[in-house]
Scaffold this motif. Structure first.
Motif, mmCIF file in Angstrom:
data_model
loop_
_atom_site.group_PDB
_atom_site.id
_atom_site.type_symbol
_atom_site.label_atom_id
_atom_site.label_comp_id
_atom_site.label_asym_id
_atom_site.label_seq_id
_atom_site.Cartn_x
_atom_site.Cartn_y
_atom_site.Cartn_z
ATOM 1 N N UNK A 216 0.830 -1.208 0.000
ATOM 2 C CA UNK A 216 0.000 0.000 0.000
ATOM 3 C C UNK A 216 0.865 1.258 0.000
ATOM 4 N N UNK A 217 2.037 1.193 0.638
ATOM 5 C CA UNK A 217 2.954 2.334 0.578
ATOM 6 C C UNK A 217 3.449 2.544 -0.850
ATOM 7 N N UNK A 218 3.645 1.444 -1.578
ATOM 8 C CA UNK A 218 4.045 1.561 -2.981
ATOM 9 C C UNK A 218 2.991 2.346 -3.758
ATOM 10 N N UNK A 219 1.716 1.981 -3.583
ATOM 11 C CA UNK A 219 0.664 2.653 -4.338
ATOM 12 C C UNK A 219 0.489 4.103 -3.909
ATOM 13 N N UNK A 220 0.657 4.374 -2.635
ATOM 14 C CA UNK A 220 0.558 5.768 -2.186
ATOM 15 C C UNK A 220 1.616 6.625 -2.881
ATOM 16 N N UNK A 221 2.839 6.081 -3.018
ATOM 17 C CA UNK A 221 3.887 6.817 -3.713
ATOM 18 C C UNK A 221 3.667 6.868 -5.215
ATOM 19 N N UNK A 309 -6.599 -1.786 -11.854
ATOM 20 C CA UNK A 309 -5.318 -1.180 -11.509
ATOM 21 C C UNK A 309 -5.360 0.288 -11.925
ATOM 22 N N UNK A 310 -4.833 1.156 -11.068
ATOM 23 C CA UNK A 310 -4.848 2.599 -11.325
ATOM 24 C C UNK A 310 -3.518 3.009 -11.942
ATOM 25 N N UNK A 311 -3.599 3.866 -12.944
ATOM 26 C CA UNK A 311 -2.391 4.311 -13.648
ATOM 27 C C UNK A 311 -2.436 5.826 -13.818
ATOM 28 N N UNK A 324 7.509 1.409 -15.315
ATOM 29 C CA UNK A 324 6.614 1.603 -14.174
ATOM 30 C C UNK A 324 5.480 0.587 -14.189
ATOM 31 N N UNK A 325 4.983 0.266 -15.391
ATOM 32 C CA UNK A 325 3.898 -0.704 -15.502
ATOM 33 C C UNK A 325 4.342 -2.081 -14.999
ATOM 34 N N UNK A 326 5.542 -2.506 -15.373
ATOM 35 C CA UNK A 326 6.029 -3.793 -14.874
ATOM 36 C C UNK A 326 6.136 -3.781 -13.346
ATOM 37 N N UNK A 327 6.567 -2.659 -12.766
ATOM 38 C CA UNK A 327 6.606 -2.561 -11.306
ATOM 39 C C UNK A 327 5.196 -2.623 -10.724
ATOM 40 N N UNK A 328 4.244 -1.982 -11.396
ATOM 41 C CA UNK A 328 2.859 -2.010 -10.923
ATOM 42 C C UNK A 328 2.322 -3.435 -10.852
ATOM 43 N N UNK A 329 2.691 -4.255 -11.823
ATOM 44 C CA UNK A 329 2.165 -5.622 -11.858
ATOM 45 C C UNK A 329 2.618 -6.434 -10.649
ATOM 46 N N UNK A 330 3.758 -6.073 -10.063
ATOM 47 C CA UNK A 330 4.198 -6.757 -8.850
ATOM 48 C C UNK A 330 3.271 -6.472 -7.670
ATOM 49 N N UNK A 331 2.460 -5.417 -7.777
ATOM 50 C CA UNK A 331 1.560 -5.036 -6.687
ATOM 51 C C UNK A 331 0.104 -4.983 -7.157
ATOM 52 N N UNK A 332 -0.183 -5.636 -8.286
ATOM 53 C CA UNK A 332 -1.495 -5.495 -8.921
ATOM 54 C C UNK A 332 -2.609 -6.232 -8.192
ATOM 55 N N UNK A 333 -2.285 -7.071 -7.211
ATOM 56 C CA UNK A 333 -3.328 -7.773 -6.468
ATOM 57 C C UNK A 333 -3.957 -6.911 -5.377
ATOM 58 N N UNK A 334 -3.371 -5.763 -5.085
ATOM 59 C CA UNK A 334 -3.948 -4.896 -4.051
ATOM 60 C C UNK A 334 -5.320 -4.415 -4.502
ATOM 61 N N UNK A 336 -8.762 -2.425 -5.231
ATOM 62 C CA UNK A 336 -8.956 -1.024 -5.570
ATOM 63 C C UNK A 336 -9.278 -0.190 -4.340
ATOM 64 N N UNK A 337 -10.168 -0.700 -3.463
ATOM 65 C CA UNK A 337 -10.535 0.111 -2.293
ATOM 66 C C UNK A 337 -9.358 0.316 -1.353
ATOM 67 N N UNK A 338 -8.459 -0.678 -1.271
ATOM 68 C CA UNK A 338 -7.257 -0.519 -0.454
ATOM 69 C C UNK A 338 -6.343 0.569 -1.038
ATOM 70 N N UNK A 339 -6.213 0.577 -2.357
ATOM 71 C CA UNK A 339 -5.349 1.548 -3.028
ATOM 72 C C UNK A 339 -5.881 2.966 -2.831
ATOM 73 N N UNK A 340 -7.201 3.142 -2.981
ATOM 74 C CA UNK A 340 -7.801 4.465 -2.776
ATOM 75 C C UNK A 340 -7.561 4.936 -1.350
ATOM 76 N N UNK A 341 -7.773 4.048 -0.391
ATOM 77 C CA UNK A 341 -7.604 4.402 1.021
ATOM 78 C C UNK A 341 -6.149 4.783 1.310
ATOM 79 N N UNK A 342 -5.213 4.029 0.740
ATOM 80 C CA UNK A 342 -3.790 4.321 0.972
ATOM 81 C C UNK A 342 -3.410 5.672 0.374
ATOM 82 N N UNK A 343 -3.899 5.957 -0.840
ATOM 83 C CA UNK A 343 -3.579 7.236 -1.481
ATOM 84 C C UNK A 343 -4.175 8.402 -0.696
ATOM 85 N N UNK A 344 -5.401 8.262 -0.266
ATOM 86 C CA UNK A 344 -6.045 9.324 0.513
ATOM 87 C C UNK A 344 -5.303 9.563 1.821
#
Length: 433
Positions: A216-221, A309-311, A324-334, A336-344
């Motif tokens: 989730x820290x990855x997605x926040x960044x 997945x959000x891009x 960056x897309x290849x890096x995203x795929x390493x975290x693509x199972x997170x 959507x609601x978790x990603x939104x919460x982490x970014x917020x």
């Protein structure tokens, strides 16, 4: 103390509900993708679901409605996802496996009116009650002569790209064999239900693991640079609009050796360029694209086993975007609601609205739909309700069919046309290179 993830908290609440239900109710939890679709539906005016329609043209009179209904019931008896109904119990969304049922309707078309208009109205007025797979037929005099236009429509909570290929293949077999729901042995039905339940549990296990703090820290960044464009005045981005939708399409030849792994990041880069053209360079829009499949050890059951997945549609070049897309795929199972919460939580000014959607479909994975002696010619209908301001579909077959549709309440035809031209030129340049 570290807070629990959304997925873990949801599973705890689901288990509490399931413990109090009778075994006969056959309750299952929802995957992260299913939770997103249910939440989006509840937030939309009129509670509109996300629909996945396929359209096929058949010679007039070649489709036997009764036989097609029996085949649809056969699929519902065979595939648990097609007899699942989403319910909300004490604030917790669950899916309950019910009795199989089919929905086949022949819709009357006004004299001289195109069948496409009749099907569009039916999709816009999709009733909430009923099975998640529905088949709609409308007749008209098409470009090639009298035809039956068949809409094969699924609620997105029960399907993904892999499921579409399974459905066209199984519907072909069931119709050709004259099969109905009683032709699914009880032992096989029980085995399919167990496999579906196990696949859902494995998916949630993967999503729970991907909701760890590091992911989730990855997605926040990763999403820190998002600068969403404003919502069109007086028209929420996911509301149906009286002005309707616009559309455009273009075919591109495939480059020699153009594999899917190469084509998708090229399409993503082109879609990002289109988004910046549509909204202006002052913004960094959020694009969404579906990705994923069944967990490795799961059976290839029909259902919804993907993630959105959000891009960020920033001005990174194609090489940087692909990296960056290849890096995203390493975290693509997170989820959507978790990603939104982490970014917020990290202060990103983004509430989860997607400014554009990209869908990449491999037509080689979808067998043709054959009903008896007739093979359906897949076609596309414009002016359908959209879940966001604009959506791009890239169909990968003998060539690349690039389609874009947009809400006229969000984008003018002129601005959308400029964005589509940028999309095509960017993708053409990548293919040429």
């Amino acid at each position: 103390m570290q807070s629990r993830s959304i997925t873990s908290s949801y599973l705890d609440r689901y288990r509490h509900i399931a413990e109090q239900a009778s075994p006969a109710e056959a309750l299952l939890p929802l995957t992260g993708a299913q939770r997103r679709f249910v939440l989006a539906r509840r937030m939309r005016p009129g509670a509109r679901p996300d629909l996945v329609p396929l359209f096929f043209a058949f010679p007039r009179g070649s489709v036997d409605v009764a036989r097609l209904h029996a085949a649809a019931c056969h699929l519902a008896a065979l595939h648990p996802a097609l007899r699942a109904r989403v319910e909300v119990r004490r604030g917790v969304p669950v899916q309950r496996l019910g009795t199989p049922g089919g929905w086949v309707r022949r819709l009357p078309v006004p004299p001289g009116g195109p069948a496409a208009d009749t099907l569009r109205r039916a999709l816009a007025a999709w009733p909430s009650d009923g099975p998640p797979l529905r088949l709609l037929l409308a007749a008209d005099d098409g470009p090639g002569g009298p035809r039956d236009l068949l809409a094969l429509v699924l609620d997105h909570t029960v399907c993904d790209e892999q499921s579409l290929g399974r459905i066209t293949a199984d519907l072909t077999l069931a119709y050709g064999g004259g099969l109905g729901p009683r032709d699914v042995p009880a032992l096989r039905a029980a085995g399919e239900a167990a496999a579906y339940g196990e696949a859902v549990r494995l998916q949630l296990t993967a999503e729970e693991r991907a909701s760890a703090p590091g992911s989730l820290a990855y997605w926040a960044g990763r999403l820190a640079g998002l600068r969403p464009p404003p919502v069109a005045s007086g028209a929420p981005s996911d509301a149906p609009d009286a002005a309707g939708t616009g559309s455009a399409e273009h075919r591109l030849p495939l480059p020699e050796g153009g594999a899917r792994a190469v084509a998708f990041p090229a399409a993503l880069d082109a879609c990002a360029a289109a988004a910046r053209t549509a909204y202006g360079d002052a913004y960094v829009p959020a694009l969404g694209y579906p990705w994923g499949g069944r967990p490795v050890t799961a059976e290839p059951v029909l259902g919804c086993f993907l993630n959105t997945v959000v891009h960020p549609a920033d001005d990174a070049g194609p090489d940087a975007r692909t990296t960056a897309w290849w890096d995203d795929l390493d975290h693509a199972d997170a989820p959507f609601d978790e990603v939104v919460h982490a970014a917020r939580g990290a202060g990103v000014p983004w509430a989860g609205r997607l400014d554009g959607l990209l869908t990449f479909e491999d037509l080689g994975r979808r067998p043709p739909l054959r009903l008896g002696d007739a093979t359906g010619h897949e076609t596309h209908l414009d002016d359908r309700p959209l879940p966001g301001p604009f959506a791009v579909t890239v169909s990968y077959g003998r060539d690349l069919l690039v389609r874009m549709a947009w809400q006229r309440s969000a984008l003018s035809d002129e601005r959308a046309g400029e964005a589509f031209a940028r999309l095509v030129s960017t993708l053409s340049a990548t293919a040429a290179a």
